[in-house]
Design a protein around this motif. Sequence first.
Motif, PDB file in Angstrom:
ATOM      1  N   ILE A  19      36.917  65.649 -14.746  1.00 39.24           N
ATOM      2  CA  ILE A  19      35.963  65.950 -15.811  1.00 39.24           C
ATOM      3  C   ILE A  19      35.662  67.438 -15.709  1.00 39.24           C
ATOM      4  CG2 ILE A  19      33.679  65.507 -16.743  1.00 39.24           C
ATOM      5  CD1 ILE A  19      33.865  62.695 -15.443  1.00 39.24           C
ATOM      6  N   LEU A  30      36.402  61.017 -11.855  1.00 42.77           N
ATOM      7  CA  LEU A  30      35.834  59.695 -12.087  1.00 42.77           C
ATOM      8  C   LEU A  30      36.338  58.684 -11.056  1.00 42.77           C
ATOM      9  CD1 LEU A  30      35.245  58.151 -15.524  1.00 42.77           C
ATOM     10  CD2 LEU A  30      36.270  56.779 -13.737  1.00 42.77           C
ATOM     11  N   ASP A  45      35.052  53.079 -17.766  1.00 42.69           N
ATOM     12  CA  ASP A  45      35.235  54.513 -17.583  1.00 42.69           C
ATOM     13  C   ASP A  45      34.382  55.341 -18.540  1.00 42.69           C
ATOM     14  OD1 ASP A  45      37.006  53.921 -15.572  1.00 42.69           O
ATOM     15  OD2 ASP A  45      38.758  54.816 -16.546  1.00 42.69           O
ATOM     16  N   ASN A  49      31.953  58.169 -17.243  1.00 41.03           N
ATOM     17  CA  ASN A  49      32.153  59.533 -17.732  1.00 41.03           C
ATOM     18  C   ASN A  49      30.847  60.099 -18.286  1.00 41.03           C
ATOM     19  OD1 ASN A  49      34.335  61.603 -18.356  1.00 41.03           O
ATOM     20  ND2 ASN A  49      33.366  61.368 -20.351  1.00 41.03           N
TER      21      ASN A  49
END
Length: 157
Positions: A19, A30, A45, A49
């Motif tokens: 990220i 992640l 996810d 995120n």
Amino acid sequence: MANMGFEPDTTTQRSETAIANDPWFVDVNLAEFASKWAIPKSFDDALLNDKLIFAMDEVNQALLDWLLQQDAAGFISLLEVPAQSIGGESIKVGQYKRAVYAKAKAELVKAQVDLSRKSDAENAAKTSGDLSGHYERMASKAIAKIQGLPAIGVHTI
């Protein structure tokens, strides 16, 4: 409640994509977060995120004054700030990740209660505040360590 704890599922495939962060700080991953912080597969996810981006912004803002001091001293990124290295990683980078991951996990604890069925949520709410507070304190201590400050503050009193 089944799966009230954070029980990882080793068969869950998480995104390995980093990220992107502000260039002065380090990117976070992640999959690393999910693996090291025992995040259950019930959190997809997209949610992870979102919580990681929120946490990155919160930690970056908390470190803004320190960042400006380091920048004025000639360091163009967290990776360049002198620090001891353990396990091949700068202590400051490790503390940064700890702060971000702890803050994200605190948000996930709150989200887990929000996503639970009503009867389960009522029971979970009793302990989620303590657990969320625990992770918030971990984040605050890591932020203090990055700055070389004592870990005593509003969040630990």
